[in-house]
Design a protein around this motif. Structure first.
Motif, PDB file in Angstrom:
ATOM      1  N   LEU A   1       6.408   9.018   9.301  1.00 32.42           N
ATOM      2  CA  LEU A   1       5.511   9.314   8.182  1.00 32.42           C
ATOM      3  C   LEU A   1       5.985   8.701   6.871  1.00 32.42           C
ATOM      4  CD1 LEU A   1       4.784  13.085   8.920  1.00 32.42           C
ATOM      5  CD2 LEU A   1       3.536  11.070   9.680  1.00 32.42           C
ATOM      6  N   SER A   2       7.133   8.030   6.903  1.00 36.38           N
ATOM      7  CA  SER A   2       7.703   7.491   5.668  1.00 36.38           C
ATOM      8  C   SER A   2       6.965   6.254   5.197  1.00 36.38           C
ATOM      9  CB  SER A   2       9.182   7.148   5.893  1.00 36.38           C
ATOM     10  OG  SER A   2       9.730   6.560   4.723  1.00 36.38           O
ATOM     11  N   GLY A   3       6.927   6.088   3.876  1.00 38.79           N
ATOM     12  CA  GLY A   3       6.412   4.854   3.291  1.00 38.79           C
ATOM     13  C   GLY A   3       7.453   3.764   3.226  1.00 38.79           C
TER      14      GLY A   3
ATOM     15  N   VAL B   1       0.876  -1.166   0.000  1.00 37.72           N
ATOM     16  CA  VAL B   1       0.000   0.000   0.000  1.00 37.72           C
ATOM     17  C   VAL B   1       0.915   1.218   0.000  1.00 37.72           C
ATOM     18  CG1 VAL B   1      -1.794   1.283   1.208  1.00 37.72           C
ATOM     19  CG2 VAL B   1      -1.844  -1.210   1.200  1.00 37.72           C
ATOM     20  N   TYR B   2       0.821   2.026  -1.042  1.00 32.70           N
ATOM     21  CA  TYR B   2       1.733   3.162  -1.184  1.00 32.70           C
ATOM     22  C   TYR B   2       1.253   4.307  -0.304  1.00 32.70           C
ATOM     23  CZ  TYR B   2       4.547   6.891  -3.175  1.00 32.70           C
ATOM     24  OH  TYR B   2       5.429   7.939  -3.327  1.00 32.70           O
ATOM     25  N   GLU B   3       1.992   4.557   0.794  1.00 34.13           N
ATOM     26  CA  GLU B   3       1.622   5.602   1.739  1.00 34.13           C
ATOM     27  C   GLU B   3       2.747   6.636   1.824  1.00 34.13           C
ATOM     28  OE1 GLU B   3      -1.558   3.505   4.697  1.00 34.13           O
ATOM     29  OE2 GLU B   3       0.546   3.309   5.277  1.00 34.13           O
ATOM     30  N   ASP B   4       3.057   7.220   0.653  1.00 37.75           N
ATOM     31  CA  ASP B   4       4.062   8.278   0.574  1.00 37.75           C
ATOM     32  C   ASP B   4       3.537   9.353  -0.369  1.00 37.75           C
ATOM     33  OD1 ASP B   4       6.697   9.593   0.782  1.00 37.75           O
ATOM     34  OD2 ASP B   4       7.321   7.648   1.576  1.00 37.75           O
TER      35      ASP B   4
ATOM     36  N   ARG C   1      13.718   2.208 -11.031  1.00 40.87           N
ATOM     37  CA  ARG C   1      13.255   3.220 -10.074  1.00 40.87           C
ATOM     38  C   ARG C   1      12.237   4.111 -10.769  1.00 40.87           C
ATOM     39  NH1 ARG C   1      15.171   8.600  -8.764  1.00 40.87           N
ATOM     40  NH2 ARG C   1      14.372   9.218  -6.719  1.00 40.87           N
ATOM     41  N   LEU C   2      11.045   4.215 -10.175  1.00 40.32           N
ATOM     42  CA  LEU C   2       9.962   5.039 -10.698  1.00 40.32           C
ATOM     43  C   LEU C   2       9.831   6.259  -9.799  1.00 40.32           C
ATOM     44  CD1 LEU C   2       7.637   5.067 -12.868  1.00 40.32           C
ATOM     45  CD2 LEU C   2       6.189   4.059 -11.092  1.00 40.32           C
TER      46      LEU C   2
ATOM     47  N   GLY D   1      10.325   8.291  -1.255  1.00 36.78           N
ATOM     48  CA  GLY D   1       8.984   8.121  -1.811  1.00 36.78           C
ATOM     49  C   GLY D   1       8.948   7.539  -3.202  1.00 36.78           C
ATOM     50  N   SER D   2      10.112   7.340  -3.829  1.00 30.46           N
ATOM     51  CA  SER D   2      10.122   6.704  -5.145  1.00 30.46           C
ATOM     52  C   SER D   2       9.819   5.215  -5.002  1.00 30.46           C
ATOM     53  CB  SER D   2      11.466   6.923  -5.848  1.00 30.46           C
ATOM     54  OG  SER D   2      12.526   6.384  -5.079  1.00 30.46           O
ATOM     55  N   LEU D   3       9.436   4.613  -6.116  1.00 32.67           N
ATOM     56  CA  LEU D   3       9.043   3.215  -6.116  1.00 32.67           C
ATOM     57  C   LEU D   3      10.078   2.395  -6.877  1.00 32.67           C
ATOM     58  CD1 LEU D   3       6.481   1.447  -5.255  1.00 32.67           C
ATOM     59  CD2 LEU D   3       5.908   1.503  -7.684  1.00 32.67           C
TER      60      LEU D   3
END
Length: 1017
Positions: A453-455, A339-342, A428-429, A401-403
């Motif tokens: 607070l980091s993802g 779950v992307y929480e950033d 890296r996206l 916060g990158s994916l």
């Protein structure tokens, strides 16, 4: 240091490799990828040319071969370094062309030291045979959890030198060694607990001492059906205590994802080829329907009221007690999910599940919507590749916060085979090309507040631990975080729960919040605290305006079992809305431990109003004895709809009542508008002992049988009651019935009852040839000696014409006993030349090594020599002619686009799943990549008979197998003298060597066209 620790010299940063990666030609994004040759497409410099990326986002190749190969799973630490599990040694016994590395597989740490978005250094954290083909890694501070069946290891780096100082076993005994369906990655949740899962080959958890692990309720973690079945999802404390099974009866959930409010999400893979891949919201303690919950039978085995649509039938969605799916995505091979929480990705992707789907060469998000007590989902792609070797298998959030996306990069998607072990990529996206990690120190109070607070899981974990260690002193920081709202508030509430003197305050803050997401979280927090005050907390929400909040309240009542809890459950039940399956299943989960108590409270509350449509659904779902006569009255209702009957009767399977058989017997005499359907369902469910306990019962059953002839229930009744003197009726259903599966079952029963003469007479009659071939189709896979003798005699006489004789050879070759007879006919030259190719094709599937090896020698046109796949992939074939080739060589075992026999995996979406190279590889070397669930077994019986096929289901007393030709056979365990696992595929070995090369190329061209559009259901 432990024995297989590799030397410090081996672990130095491989600067030469980093230099190689940084100086090589950069990826080319402005190239027409489809115009490249197959070999050029494999080169890293063209990787980005194949990518379609969501507008506003930038995709960079962070690392590729030779720096990294065969990545299976990733973790990113708080420093922004990428930890990668490699699987160079993945299932090498099935990939003989690949070279085993006896040093074992590696865990790598990749780093971008200059911030340009590309890895320039690599080091080995650990290498060893004990982590070969690991499928999960989690980096949490100085702990590294590695999931590699049969064990889960915890490595600890005490001094921060990126070398493990200790290695401990957390769990062991997990089956699925070197197998995709074993244990997967661990995730740290916002509640301070660990979450993980395993697939249906995991089967059990043992502790470090080899003892069976008990869950927090005292039940063994064993997937044998006593408490749990198949794949499972788990939660536990950091030290492994208080383990819970959060859901079971999955097939292969690759990872589990948890959001900041405590919601759980995961994907699940279907039996290959059945377009049933799904995404689940994990409603805790639910059954997810891969196997029959009662018997453990395969979804393929007939049951009352199953869904006509196979993707839905696959998950037993018609059964009471099966949690609905969030989304069915058709075909696929689902892998890593989060779950992307950033904040870096566009807003529409924030707080949404993001998923790696290698089967469709895509990374995508599921945009979640609400639907009463459940959810809906819409697919949005982030990255889609034109390169069918792009196999994204994990997604991970970096501290900025990158994916990051790991790419197995292969012609296939695992599933027992690797086309290549020399390639692999990490992408890296992001919204920019630079990779700069903010300087956050989670060991300080200020850094922990930011890091919370980091993802990124590691940064979040370390920050969580720092604030947790502060106890009450953390409260000012938690207040500050709560005021921010959203995930900051949710994470602060979880931390407040862990302050013993303040936990009740934080629970009430959540329960009384205006946002239902926090009220749901409050229920989860109250459950964490324990049962003592749970009823008090739940009473605050029993009339909540949100059905999702009430859903969580219903689940929370599962383990209480008091009169007060029953009243709460009844109040929640009266608020059920017709058709809301999510809410209904939540009520069922909440009541399953105390069905009599909870159901009685509801019944007292609603009185005669239980016959509302919503009330009928509660009667259908809840397993209280009192519900049985109520369900019978619903069946008896003169206005009941035909579509409801099957559902009501299926519900009876899940209910127990001393008079249930009497109720069923009484139904045979009802005067009802749907009398014949009711009689069919009732007789199909009757217990044999009950029927034979009374002549009156036997008489009533025999009177009804002719009225329901040809129905599934008629077949079930003949089997269960062992009825004789039904041969004429069985033959009518075999020859004239419209349902192929029922026709096969009728044929088996007929032959077992000495009815072969009826079949032989029909084959020699004046009936149309097409009708005779249809009968032979239904004899496929039946190994009854009478059937074998019948076919052998008619083949030898050669007086039934070419088409019928060829069909009989195919039919005979679909059983082990028949193959032995067919091979003998070849050896004795009793087959005409026209029929030898047909015979050899069937014999090349034999489990008998002599038959399989020698059969092709009887073809004069056999060619020797290995086929060069690298040259074949460059050839272009004729798909139209390939369809004809498929009908000749493949349709007797596979379904594709509605054509063929359902024995091996369905091929209707094979063009999406496998690359051209992988298609050639699977045809030429079928035993190298046997799909899970299609492993062959040979069973020798006490009476000397032999059956060959793959296992559909296994119970304490019997095994059901599927044999060549698609026929199912149930074998009593007490009658089996020997069971042998077959090393070779049940698919024809060497098929590619007996067909012309042009046919092979055309066949692959046709298979490439078999692509089914994604289905959202």
């Amino acid at each position: 240091m432990f024995p297989n620790q590799i030397t410090a010299k081996t672990l130095v940063i491989i600067m030469a490799l980093g230099s190689l990666a940084s100086c090589k030609e950069q990826p080319k994004a402005n190239i027409d990828f489809l115009s490249l040759s197959e070999q050029e497409k494999r080169n890293p410099e063209y990787a980005l040319a194949a990518m379609e990326v969501e507008e506003g986002l930038n995709l960079e190749l962070f690392a590729s071969e030779p720096m990294v190969t065969n990545p299976t799973n990733m973790a990113i630490d708080a420093k922004g370094r990428i930890w990668v599990c490699e699987a160079k040694n993945y299932r090498l016994f099935a990939n003989p062309d690949n070279t085993y590395d006896d040093s074992g597989d590696r865990i790598l740490i990749l780093e971008d030291t200059n911030g340009d978005g590309k890895a320039d250094t690599s080091k080995v954290f650990y290498q060893g045979e004990d982590i070969n083909a690991a499928l999960g890694i989690a980096v949490l501070g100085n702990k590294v959890i590695v999931s590699v069946s049969p064990k889960v290891f915890i490595f600890t780096d005490e001094n921060g030198d990126d070398l493990p100082d200790s290695k401990e076993i957390l769990f062991q005994g997990i089956e699925g060694v070197d197998h995709d369906h074993g244990v997967h990655a661990f995730v740290f949740g916002p509640d301070g607990r660990l979450y993980f899962n395993f697939g249906n080959n995991g089967k059990q958890l043992l502790d470090k001492n080899g003892e069976v692990v008990l869950d927090m309720h005292g039940q063994e973690i064993v997937g044998n059906g006593q408490h749990y079945r198949e794949g499972m999802a788990f939660r536990m404390n950091m030290d492994g205590t208080n383990l819970e099974v959060l859901g079971h009866n999955f097939r292969n959930p690759y990872e589990i994802a948890i959001d900041s409010y405590g919601g759980l999400w995961q994907s699940d893979n279907d039996d290959d080829g059945n377009r049933g891949t799904r995404i689940n919201y994990v409603m805790e303690y639910g059954n997810y329907g891969y196997r029959d919950l009662l018997s453990g039978a395969s979804w393929r085995e007939r049951r009352t009221g199953w869904h006509n649509d196979i993707p839905k039938r696959h998950w037993h969605l018609n059964d009471p007690g099966t949690v609905p799916n969030l989304l069915q995505t058709g075909s696929g091979s689902p892998c890593g999910i989060l779950v992307y929480e950033d904040k870096m990705l566009p807003q529409k992707f924030q707080n949404q599940p993001i998923h790696a789907e290698p089967g469709h060469n895509v990374v995508r998000a599921y945009i979640i919507g609400e639907s009463e007590a459940g959810y809906t989902a819409k697919i949005e792609n982030l990255v889609k590749s034109k390169d069918d070797w792009f196999r994204p298998d994990d997604v991970t959030t970096a501290p900025d916060g990158s994916l990051f996306i790991s790419d197995w990069y292969d012609g296939g998607v695992g599933g027992h085979k690797a086309e290549d072990i020399a390639r692999g990529r990490i992408y890296r996206l992001s919204t920019g090309s630079d990779y700069k990690v903010a300087d956050i120190d989670p060991k300080t109070e200020e850094g922990a507040v930011k890091g919370l607070l980091s993802g990124n899981m590691d940064l979040f974990y370390q920050s969580w631990q720092k604030l947790h260690s502060m106890g009450e002193a953390a409260q000012p920081f938690l207040t500050e975080l709560r005021e921010k709202g959203g995930i900051a508030k949710a994470r602060a509430l979880w931390l407040g729960l862990h302050i013993p003197t303040k936990s009740n305050d934080y629970i009430e803050l959540a329960l009384l919040d205006e946002d239902p997401k926090f009220r749901m979280q409050g229920i989860r927090m109250a459950r964490f605290k324990g049962k003592e005050s749970l009823e008090k907390y739940l009473s605050l929400l029993e009339n909540d305006k949100s059905p999702q909040v009430r859903r969580e309240a219903a689940i929370a009542l599962r383990f209480i079992g008091t009169e007060a809890a029953a009243e709460l459950w009844a109040n929640l039940a009266v608020q059920h809305n017709t058709g809301d399956r999510w809410y209904l299943e939540a009520l069922g989960i909440g009541a399953d431990k105390f069905p009599e108590l909870y159901f009685k409270a509801w019944r007292n509350k609603v009185g005669e109003n239980w016959k509302s449509e919503a009330g009928k659904e509660i009667v259908w779902r809840i397993r209280a004895k009192e519900s049985v006569p109520m369900l019978v009255s619903l069946i008896k209702d003169q206005t009941v709809l035909p579509t409801k009957l099957a559902s009501y009767f299926r519900a009876l399977d899940f209910k127990d009542h001393p008079n249930k058989d009497n109720y069923l017997m009484e139904m045979l005499g009802w005067n009802h508008p749907l009398k014949s359907q009711i009689q069919a369902y009732a007789i199909g469910q009757m217990d044999a002992k009950f029927v034979y306990s009374s002549p009156k019962h036997i008489k009533m059953v025999k009177e009804v049988l002719p009225k329901i002839e040809g129905t599934p229930e008629w077949i079930m009744a003949i089997k269960n009651l062992e009825l004789k003197n039904q041969n004429e009726a069985l033959f009518r259903v075999l020859a004239n019935g419209s349902n192929t599966d029922i026709g096969k079952e009728a044929a088996n029963l007929l032959l077992n009852n000495n009815g072969a003469t009826l079949i032989d007479t029909f084959l020699h009659s004046q009936e149309p040839e097409s009708s005779k071939i249809a009968v032979l189709e239904r004899l496929n896979g039946i190994s009854n000696p009478t059937a074998v003798a019948l076919l052998k005699e008619n083949i030898g006489s050669q007086d039934l014409g070419h088409a019928l004789t060829r069909k009989m050879i195919e039919t005979l070759g679909n059983t082990g006993a028949g193959q032995e007879e067919l091979y003998q006919m070849l050896k004795e030259d009793r087959l005409a030349e026209d029929y030898k190719t047909t015979a050899v094709l069937k014999l090349m599937t034999s489990w008998n090594n002599e038959i399989r090896t020698n059969a092709p020698k009887f073809l004069s046109s056999q060619e020797d020599g290995a086929l060069d796949i690298s040259k074949l992939v460059e050839l272009r074939g004729n798909a139209s002619h390939g369809k004809e080739v498929y009908s000749t060589y493949c349709s007797s075992c596979h379904m594709a686009a509605g054509n063929g026999i359902e024995f091996g995996p369905e091929l209707s979406d094979i063009g999406n799943k496998l690359s051209k190279q992988f298609l050639y590889s699977n045809i030429i070397y079928p035993s190298a990549g046997i799909n899970f669930g299609f492993e062959g077994y040979s069973f020798r019986m006490n009476d000397g008979k032999t059956y060959t096929g793959y296992i559909l289901s296994r119970t304490e007393d019997e095994i059901t197998i599927k044999m060549m030709g698609g026929t199912q056979k149930t074998l009593e365990l007490q009658d089996i003298s020997e069971q042998e696992s077959l090393e070779q595929s049940l698919m024809t070995e060497g098929l590619a060597h007996i067909m012309p090369e042009e046919d092979l190329v055309d066949l692959v061209a046709y298979l490439e066209t078999l692509k089914v559009a994604r289905e959202e259901q």
